[in-house]
Design a protein around this motif. Sequence first.
Motif, PDB file in Angstrom:
ATOM      1  N   PHE A 176       0.835  -1.208   0.000  1.00  0.00           N
ATOM      2  CA  PHE A 176       0.000   0.000   0.000  1.00  0.00           C
ATOM      3  C   PHE A 176       0.868   1.255   0.000  1.00  0.00           C
ATOM      4  O   PHE A 176       0.618   2.205  -0.742  1.00  0.00           O
ATOM      5  CB  PHE A 176      -0.925   0.010   1.219  1.00  0.00           C
ATOM      6  N   ARG A 177       1.912   1.257   0.850  1.00  0.00           N
ATOM      7  CA  ARG A 177       2.794   2.432   0.918  1.00  0.00           C
ATOM      8  C   ARG A 177       3.548   2.618  -0.402  1.00  0.00           C
ATOM      9  O   ARG A 177       3.778   3.757  -0.831  1.00  0.00           O
ATOM     10  CB  ARG A 177       3.785   2.288   2.069  1.00  0.00           C
ATOM     11  N   ALA A 178       3.934   1.527  -1.041  1.00  0.00           N
ATOM     12  CA  ALA A 178       4.657   1.628  -2.313  1.00  0.00           C
ATOM     13  C   ALA A 178       3.759   2.203  -3.401  1.00  0.00           C
ATOM     14  O   ALA A 178       4.203   3.013  -4.228  1.00  0.00           O
ATOM     15  CB  ALA A 178       5.186   0.253  -2.722  1.00  0.00           C
ATOM     16  N   ILE A 179       2.491   1.808  -3.420  1.00  0.00           N
ATOM     17  CA  ILE A 179       1.547   2.361  -4.396  1.00  0.00           C
ATOM     18  C   ILE A 179       1.356   3.854  -4.151  1.00  0.00           C
ATOM     19  O   ILE A 179       1.324   4.657  -5.091  1.00  0.00           O
ATOM     20  CB  ILE A 179       0.199   1.614  -4.329  1.00  0.00           C
ATOM     21  N   GLU A 180       1.265   4.246  -2.889  1.00  0.00           N
ATOM     22  CA  GLU A 180       1.104   5.671  -2.547  1.00  0.00           C
ATOM     23  C   GLU A 180       2.311   6.489  -2.995  1.00  0.00           C
ATOM     24  O   GLU A 180       2.151   7.632  -3.433  1.00  0.00           O
ATOM     25  CB  GLU A 180       0.880   5.820  -1.044  1.00  0.00           C
ATOM     26  N   ARG A 181       3.504   5.915  -2.866  1.00  0.00           N
ATOM     27  CA  ARG A 181       4.695   6.638  -3.340  1.00  0.00           C
ATOM     28  C   ARG A 181       4.703   6.757  -4.858  1.00  0.00           C
ATOM     29  O   ARG A 181       5.134   7.770  -5.413  1.00  0.00           O
ATOM     30  CB  ARG A 181       5.970   5.929  -2.859  1.00  0.00           C
TER      31      ARG A 181
ATOM     32  N   ILE B 137       0.678  -0.504  -9.860  1.00  0.00           N
ATOM     33  CA  ILE B 137       1.157  -1.877  -9.693  1.00  0.00           C
ATOM     34  C   ILE B 137       2.051  -2.267 -10.871  1.00  0.00           C
ATOM     35  O   ILE B 137       3.101  -2.905 -10.699  1.00  0.00           O
ATOM     36  CB  ILE B 137      -0.021  -2.850  -9.552  1.00  0.00           C
ATOM     37  N   GLU B 138       1.652  -1.881 -12.072  1.00  0.00           N
ATOM     38  CA  GLU B 138       2.470  -2.160 -13.256  1.00  0.00           C
ATOM     39  C   GLU B 138       3.857  -1.525 -13.120  1.00  0.00           C
ATOM     40  O   GLU B 138       4.878  -2.151 -13.451  1.00  0.00           O
ATOM     41  CB  GLU B 138       1.769  -1.648 -14.508  1.00  0.00           C
ATOM     42  N   GLN B 139       3.900  -0.285 -12.639  1.00  0.00           N
ATOM     43  CA  GLN B 139       5.186   0.388 -12.463  1.00  0.00           C
ATOM     44  C   GLN B 139       6.037  -0.313 -11.405  1.00  0.00           C
ATOM     45  O   GLN B 139       7.261  -0.447 -11.566  1.00  0.00           O
ATOM     46  CB  GLN B 139       4.963   1.849 -12.071  1.00  0.00           C
TER      47      GLN B 139
END
Length: 256
Positions: free
Chosen positions: A57-62, A239-241
């Motif tokens: 979740f934190r990675a998607i937010e970044r 998510i793709e990134q």
Amino acid sequence: MLSRALCCGLTLLCALLGAPVAAAPVTVLKVVAQEGTEPKFIPAGIGRVVGLCVDLFRAIERTDPSLQFVGDQQWLPLLRAHSELASHQHDALCAVQKTDERARQYVFLEPPLFQLRYQLIARADDSAVISNWDDVRALGQQAVILTNRGYTTPEMLARVGGLHIDPSATSPVINLQKLAAGRGRFFLHRAPGMQGFIDRAGLTHKVKILPTVMATTNVYMAMGTHVDAAVRLRVQRAIEQLEKSGELARLLKRWD
């Protein structure tokens, strides 16, 4: 009213002069921490949850600062988490297996987040050598396989056929305790995170993971059908990134 061209010009002028430009509005997505799903969500003291999905979740937010996931510090039983996503009480579930029933209730985002590996856990003194399901069947009625009610494993084993299954437990920890107490020959559970789960349960020297991978399946980010399609697309692109950059693989390795 200012024309569109004038508004664009003012925005550019503000940027050149170093003046702040209003940030894109944040879209808040409600989630929960699913009980009994280590390493997706792991209790880490009073009021704190860590794990693979929290990091995701934190990675998607970044990756997309206009997205914010809230609720990952609040526990909910797995069955209730699924039912509340279907009834639109929250917006997303992390690392969910796709079934026909769930595909009618949720929207599954590509690509898969990672792959689950299903392995058998046995008592530490069990001498059984298992290479496939035929080896389990050959052990007869005493080779009871423990699984969890509300998970996909009972259906998986039913499709395999010819196995003796006990799906009565409501959590993986209960099944580990049942296995250690001799109330089943094996416990079918999934990696990543299996050894850490056993260690945290205090059963490191009482049970062991058998090496054969009995099955694999992909897991996905599942989103409620009520979530705007444009928002779902933003999550999917993030998510793709993360996959292309290798960040998904790094997160998985951290919690494997």
